[in-house]
Scaffold this active site. Structure first.
Site, PDB file in Angstrom:
ATOM      1  N   GLY A 113       0.844  -1.197   0.000  1.00  0.00           N
ATOM      2  CA  GLY A 113       0.000   0.000   0.000  1.00  0.00           C
ATOM      3  C   GLY A 113       0.871   1.236   0.000  1.00  0.00           C
ATOM      4  O   GLY A 113       2.074   1.164  -0.267  1.00  0.00           O
ATOM      5  N   HIS A 114       0.243   2.374   0.313  1.00  0.00           N
ATOM      6  CA  HIS A 114       0.979   3.642   0.297  1.00  0.00           C
ATOM      7  C   HIS A 114       1.096   4.262   1.686  1.00  0.00           C
ATOM      8  O   HIS A 114       1.239   5.463   1.819  1.00  0.00           O
ATOM      9  CB  HIS A 114       0.311   4.647  -0.654  1.00  0.00           C
ATOM     10  N   GLY A 115       0.983   3.444   2.732  1.00  0.00           N
ATOM     11  CA  GLY A 115       1.179   3.967   4.075  1.00  0.00           C
ATOM     12  C   GLY A 115      -0.073   4.602   4.652  1.00  0.00           C
ATOM     13  O   GLY A 115      -1.193   4.356   4.197  1.00  0.00           O
TER      14      GLY A 115
END
Length: 383
Positions: A225-227
């Site tokens: 994911g992107h955090g």
């Protein structure tokens, strides 16, 4: 079909309302009928969705209801794979204007693979045409437990205009390649708690839009994911302040970005303050700590015009692990409204690349530094 017994109404079983659970027939009318009757029951009631595969088009659980209401789901709800079947509403499963809701269990399979191939957000800058898996609008004093969202076509969960809602033991799963599948997006909501979530997806695991106040995110595992992101902020007129955000005891693994605060350049006026990031483990994360006030994902911005979102009272405490990029800490604040009262304490982020050790980069910020810090942060402040 529901009888009153003691302090609560009897259960409203969707099978009694004609749900087939054969994975082919559209069961949304049966589910909505059970809900409508339970919703007008004068005492606390329960809608039961037994084991089975329920093919359902768009479903709306519409309030307000007469009394607290529980949905107990032992089955799997499956969305039509074809995104064209969703003209009627922008989300697949919607909970709207409900007070005292409990959702217990259930798997919500968005069957998003076809939709991802048609996603053209990056070209158009808008992604409005695809449905969100689960939308919670104006839900108050509620608990959502043990739910699973799979392969959503767009965001998995969108929490908007909610108050005092707790999400416990949430599972979110979609491939890293799935576009714009934010795990949990929260906007204009107060008193939201996310605890014990396991999130694997193609975009932010958790993102907080404008108007989020007193939001607590705890024991979340994120990756791929992107955090976990505050923002992006400053894109629209009349955005509401973000304040009182706590992210703690989380583990972020193999993600693009770790914890970040992002605002658009040439932005509207805005505010993000009292943001606390505490005890976060980073495993092979790109730029684990990031304040980015020049966020411009599609290159369609006036990057030279400073952001007017004011960021203040931000603390990063006990952030440890490994960075996938040499740049481990980037605090890039606005030259028009520099960040104020940013504090870092006990940060240890190691980079194992061949081109040197981890570094930090800072602009328009003078953080308060305590404890052991690696890499050294803002040792040469560039303005």
């Amino acid at each position: 079909m529901g009888l009153i017994e003691g302090n609560r109404a009897a259960d409203f079983d969707v099978k009694k309302y004609g749900a087939k659970a054969d994975g082919k027939s559209d069961d949304n009318k049966a589910i909505e009928s059970a809900w409508k009757e339970a919703c007008v029951a004068p005492k606390e009631s329960m809608v039961v969705i037994p084991k089975g595969n329920y093919m359902v088009g768009a479903v709306k659980f519409q309030g307000p209801c007469q009394a607290p209401i529980t949905i107990k789901i032992d089955g799997t709800l499956k969305a039509p794979a074809d995104p064209a079947k969703f003209k009627s509403q922008d989300s697949w499963i919607v909970f709207n204007n409900v007070n005292g809701l409990t959702v217990e269990g259930g798997t919500f399979d968005g069957q998003g693979a076809v939709a991802w191939s048609k996603n053209d957000c990056a070209k158009t800058g808008t992604c409005n045409s695809l449905p969100i898996n689960l939308a919670f609008n104006k839900v108050t004093n509620s608990v959502i437990r043990n739910i699973t969202s799979l392969n959503s076509k767009l965001f998995h969960m969108n929490i908007l205009n909610c108050k005092n809602v707790t999400f416990q033991r949430t599972t979110i799963d979609a491939p890293e390649s799935s576009l714009n599948t934010d795990g949990i997006h929260i906007g204009r909501s107060t008193g939201v708690n996310i605890t014990d979530a396991a999130i694997k997806t193609g975009d932010d695991c958790v993102s907080l839009g404008d108007g989020c106040q007193q939001v607590n995110i705890e024991k979340v595992t994120c990756g791929p994911g992107h955090g976990i992101s505050v923002g992006s902020l400053g894109k629209y007129q009349n955005e509401q302040p973000v304040e009182g955000i706590t992210v703690r005891n989380c583990t972020i693994t193999n993600t693009m970005n770790g914890i970040r605060v992002k605002t658009w350049p040439a932005s509207t006026v805005g505010l993000a303050r009292s943001l606390s990031f505490d005890n976060i483990v980073m495993n092979n994360v790109s730029t684990p700590i990031l304040i980015d006030q020049q966020y411009c994902p599609y290159g369609q911005c006036k990057a030279e015009v400073p952001s007017r979102v004011k960021i203040s009272d931000v603390s990063f405490n006990a952030i440890k692990g490994t960075s996938a990029t040499q740049l481990a800490v980037k605090l890039s604040c606005s030259k028009g409204t520099p960040c104020e009262n940013v504090a870092l304490n006990d940060v240890n982020l190691v980079y194992h690349g061949t081109n040197g050790t981890a570094i930090s980069e800072c602009a328009n910020v003078q953080p308060k530094l305590t404890g052991n810090l690696f890499p050294p942060v803002c040792s040469v402040s560039s303005h």
